[in-house]
Scaffold this active site. Sequence first.
Site, PDB file in Angstrom:
ATOM      1  N   ILE A   1       0.841  -1.194   0.000  1.00 43.90           N
ATOM      2  CA  ILE A   1       0.000   0.000   0.000  1.00 43.90           C
ATOM      3  C   ILE A   1       0.880   1.250   0.000  1.00 43.90           C
ATOM      4  O   ILE A   1       1.871   1.325   0.721  1.00 43.90           O
ATOM      5  CB  ILE A   1      -0.926  -0.002   1.242  1.00 43.90           C
ATOM      6  N   ASP A   2       0.486   2.261  -0.793  1.00 46.73           N
ATOM      7  CA  ASP A   2       1.247   3.506  -0.823  1.00 46.73           C
ATOM      8  C   ASP A   2       0.545   4.594   0.000  1.00 46.73           C
ATOM      9  O   ASP A   2      -0.464   4.325   0.660  1.00 46.73           O
ATOM     10  CB  ASP A   2       1.514   3.953  -2.264  1.00 46.73           C
ATOM     11  N   VAL A   3       1.049   5.811  -0.054  1.00 48.11           N
ATOM     12  CA  VAL A   3       0.507   6.898   0.754  1.00 48.11           C
ATOM     13  C   VAL A   3      -0.925   7.273   0.360  1.00 48.11           C
ATOM     14  O   VAL A   3      -1.631   7.930   1.127  1.00 48.11           O
ATOM     15  CB  VAL A   3       1.404   8.159   0.714  1.00 48.11           C
ATOM     16  N   MET A   4      -1.378   6.856  -0.806  1.00 53.11           N
ATOM     17  CA  MET A   4      -2.747   7.112  -1.248  1.00 53.11           C
ATOM     18  C   MET A   4      -3.734   6.097  -0.664  1.00 53.11           C
ATOM     19  O   MET A   4      -4.936   6.206  -0.863  1.00 53.11           O
ATOM     20  CB  MET A   4      -2.832   7.089  -2.783  1.00 53.11           C
TER      21      MET A   4
END
Length: 130
Positions: A14-17
Amino acid sequence: MKTSIQIEVRPTEIDVMGHVNNAKYLEYMEWSREDWYNCTGLPFDVFTEMGVGTVTVNININYRKEAKLGQKLTISTEPIRKGRTSFVLKHEIYNEQNQLVADAEVTCCTIDLKARKSVPLPKELAAHFD
């Protein structure tokens, strides 16, 4: 032959979005491609015995829908066309609601492992495109 694998989205993907990072989709497709090779009877060691390797030379990917933590995804791989020294595999990623999350066409080339130059597709691989 079309094959598929199932995965569950992990926290490290998972990324910062708050959704799966774009680069992870390529990794999912690589896992599915490896499974396709194994299911067709062409695992890495068989290619190595032939003195041949496969390398990815182009990826055209479409990101269609977000995937989020904990979702179960199905990644499929199927052959769509071959050339003299290259071939194209199609990947599709679906979520649990059977919604298309991403799809791609991946072009690979066969190379001589010693010379590191392209060579014609081995007949064992080419047969999966007829």
